[in-house]
Design an enzyme around this catalytic site. Structure first.
Site, PDB file in Angstrom:
ATOM      1  N   GLU A 116     -16.437 -51.401  17.212  1.00  0.00           N
ATOM      2  CA  GLU A 116     -15.442 -50.317  17.300  1.00  0.00           C
ATOM      3  C   GLU A 116     -15.795 -49.286  18.380  1.00  0.00           C
ATOM      4  O   GLU A 116     -15.275 -48.166  18.356  1.00  0.00           O
ATOM      5  CB  GLU A 116     -15.298 -49.608  15.943  1.00  0.00           C
ATOM      6  CG  GLU A 116     -14.904 -50.500  14.777  1.00  0.00           C
ATOM      7  CD  GLU A 116     -13.492 -51.065  14.859  1.00  0.00           C
ATOM      8  OE1 GLU A 116     -12.824 -50.853  15.885  1.00  0.00           O
ATOM      9  OE2 GLU A 116     -13.088 -51.752  13.904  1.00  0.00           O
ATOM     10  N   HIS A 139     -16.798 -43.715  11.054  1.00  0.00           N
ATOM     11  CA  HIS A 139     -15.770 -44.590  10.485  1.00  0.00           C
ATOM     12  C   HIS A 139     -16.323 -45.253   9.236  1.00  0.00           C
ATOM     13  O   HIS A 139     -17.487 -45.656   9.202  1.00  0.00           O
ATOM     14  CB  HIS A 139     -15.368 -45.653  11.518  1.00  0.00           C
ATOM     15  CG  HIS A 139     -14.607 -46.806  10.949  1.00  0.00           C
ATOM     16  ND1 HIS A 139     -13.374 -46.659  10.336  1.00  0.00           N
ATOM     17  CD2 HIS A 139     -14.894 -48.131  10.878  1.00  0.00           C
ATOM     18  CE1 HIS A 139     -12.951 -47.851   9.931  1.00  0.00           C
ATOM     19  NE2 HIS A 139     -13.855 -48.764  10.241  1.00  0.00           N
ATOM     20  N   HIS A 141     -14.998 -47.115   5.003  1.00  0.00           N
ATOM     21  CA  HIS A 141     -13.964 -47.763   4.188  1.00  0.00           C
ATOM     22  C   HIS A 141     -13.980 -47.223   2.747  1.00  0.00           C
ATOM     23  O   HIS A 141     -14.263 -47.989   1.822  1.00  0.00           O
ATOM     24  CB  HIS A 141     -14.195 -49.277   4.143  1.00  0.00           C
ATOM     25  CG  HIS A 141     -14.338 -49.958   5.467  1.00  0.00           C
ATOM     26  ND1 HIS A 141     -14.962 -51.180   5.625  1.00  0.00           N
ATOM     27  CD2 HIS A 141     -13.919 -49.598   6.714  1.00  0.00           C
ATOM     28  CE1 HIS A 141     -14.927 -51.551   6.893  1.00  0.00           C
ATOM     29  NE2 HIS A 141     -14.318 -50.611   7.583  1.00  0.00           N
ATOM     30  N   GLU A 169      -9.260 -27.452  -2.766  1.00  0.00           N
ATOM     31  CA  GLU A 169     -10.117 -27.451  -1.579  1.00  0.00           C
ATOM     32  C   GLU A 169      -9.525 -28.202  -0.374  1.00  0.00           C
ATOM     33  O   GLU A 169      -9.970 -27.987   0.756  1.00  0.00           O
ATOM     34  CB  GLU A 169     -11.481 -28.074  -1.910  1.00  0.00           C
ATOM     35  CG  GLU A 169     -12.414 -27.144  -2.661  1.00  0.00           C
ATOM     36  CD  GLU A 169     -12.783 -25.892  -1.879  1.00  0.00           C
ATOM     37  OE1 GLU A 169     -13.214 -26.030  -0.724  1.00  0.00           O
ATOM     38  OE2 GLU A 169     -12.619 -24.791  -2.415  1.00  0.00           O
ATOM     39  N   HIS A 210      -7.375 -50.281   6.126  1.00  0.00           N
ATOM     40  CA  HIS A 210      -8.681 -50.506   6.753  1.00  0.00           C
ATOM     41  C   HIS A 210      -9.677 -49.400   6.387  1.00  0.00           C
ATOM     42  O   HIS A 210     -10.722 -49.687   5.816  1.00  0.00           O
ATOM     43  CB  HIS A 210      -8.542 -50.628   8.281  1.00  0.00           C
ATOM     44  CG  HIS A 210      -9.824 -50.974   8.959  1.00  0.00           C
ATOM     45  ND1 HIS A 210      -9.944 -51.909   9.953  1.00  0.00           N
ATOM     46  CD2 HIS A 210     -11.077 -50.499   8.783  1.00  0.00           C
ATOM     47  CE1 HIS A 210     -11.190 -52.021  10.339  1.00  0.00           C
ATOM     48  NE2 HIS A 210     -11.908 -51.156   9.643  1.00  0.00           N
TER      49      HIS A 210
HETATM   50  P1  13P Z   1     -19.106 -53.335  13.110  1.00  0.00           P
HETATM   51  O1  13P Z   1     -20.069 -54.116  12.231  1.00  0.00           O
HETATM   52  O2  13P Z   1     -18.838 -54.007  14.411  1.00  0.00           O
HETATM   53  O3  13P Z   1     -19.564 -51.891  13.264  1.00  0.00           O
HETATM   54  O4  13P Z   1     -17.698 -53.295  12.361  1.00  0.00           O
HETATM   55  C1  13P Z   1     -17.572 -52.764  11.083  1.00  0.00           C
HETATM   56  C2  13P Z   1     -16.227 -52.207  10.837  1.00  0.00           C
HETATM   57  O5  13P Z   1     -16.059 -51.369   9.989  1.00  0.00           O
HETATM   58  C3  13P Z   1     -15.084 -52.674  11.669  1.00  0.00           C
HETATM   59  O6  13P Z   1     -14.008 -51.813  11.578  1.00  0.00           O
HETATM   60 ZN    ZN Z   2     -13.963 -50.748   9.631  1.00  0.00          ZN
END
Ligand code: 13P
Ligand code: ZN
Length: 274
Positions: A116, A139, A141, A169, A210
């Site tokens: 990414e 980033h 999840h 909050e 995602h």
């Molecule tokens: P990477 O292992 O390449 O960092 O990817 C993980 C991910 O969250 C892809 O969106």
């Molecule tokens: Zn990801």
């Protein structure tokens, strides 16, 4: 030279990735972090003349030429960073022409930076224009944020308004709201450009089905932003099956904004025109 394993930025990456893993935000290799470092500080730990490898960035990152980042590796598990930072992390410097990452340390097993990287570097460029003190793109999840993208209308005014309405909050922590992207193929320059476009206005961008991106000056700021969105999304998802009796009204959000002196997205509320 000082010991790189004791560098504050390496320790911060270890602690942060471990915390994120424990919160369930980063299953397997999920998630990535890039952290722009102070050159003078890095110079105490690394010799800038020693470039281990040159790795193409895959796009023109000239606006960041000479900038140094510590970045999680692709395919690497957040749960393992603390045990072996030199394999799971890398320190890269963007080359003068912006087309290569010069590896100064890390990715010891021959690995490379996160897939990414386009979203990260393009977001750094966008955020530095909005806030010259921005340093981090993160980033991950998180469960409830992700679940919410399955059941909620994915439009940024609607998403922000719902998150603000869940708990007091929310608007205090992210008065600038949350940007939203539709589902897209990840790891591409295209999603990088789309994320960076949102980052002009938002420190938070949700990727439908995602995950989420956060930006800020410090690990605590970015972590706190994502943590607060996830908490609000959790309230939303936990109460979804029930007949909701109340959430915070637009008038109450205005009262909060006034109390805390917030500069907030007034256009995300539906208030009678003055
Ligand atoms: P990477 O292992 O390449 O960092 O990817 C993980 C991910 O969250 C892809 O969106
Ligand atoms: Zn990801």
């Amino acid at each position: 030279m000082k010991n790189i394993f004791e560098a504050p930025f390496v320790r911060e990456m270890e602690r942060t990735t471990a915390n994120m893993y424990r919160l369930g935000w980063d299953e397997r290799n999920g998630g990535n972090i890039s952290y722009m470092l102070d050159e003078a500080l890095v110079g105490k730990y690394l010799d800038f003349n020693t470039v281990l490898r040159r790795i193409p960035t895959g796009f023109d990152a000239k606006e960041l030429a000479g900038k140094i980042f510590i970045v999680t590796g692709t395919g690497k598990y957040f749960k393992n960073v603390d045990d072996d930072p030199e394999t799971n992390l890398g320190i890269i410097r963007i080359s003068e022409n912006g087309l290569d990452a010069e590896l100064l340390w890390g990715y010891k097993d021959g690995g490379r930076f996160t897939s990414e990287l386009p979203s990260h570097l393009m977001s750094h460029i966008a955020r530095l224009k909005a806030d010259p003190k921005n340093r981090i793109i993160m980033h991950c999840h998180p469960d409830y944020t992700l679940a919410m993208t399955q059941v909620h209308e994915m439009e940024e005014k609607a998403v922000t308004r719902t998150l603000w309405g869940q708990m007091t909050e929310s608007i205090v922590v992210f008065p600038d709201g949350v940007g939203v992207l539709p589902w897209m193929v990840c790891g591409t320059n295209e999603i990088g450009r789309a994320t960076a476009e949102k980052m002009k206005d938002f420190r938070l961008v949700i990727w439908t089905l995602h995950g989420i991106y956060g930006a800020g000056r410090s690990m605590d700021e970015v972590f706190g932003l994502i943590e607060t969105v996830e908490k609000a999304a959790k309230q939303y998802m936990l109460t979804l099956p029930y007949d909701k009796k109340q959430c915070i009204s637009d008038e109450e959000l205005v009262a909060l904004a006034e109390q805390f002196g917030l500069t907030y997205r007034k256009d995300f509320l539906d208030l009678p025109q003055a």
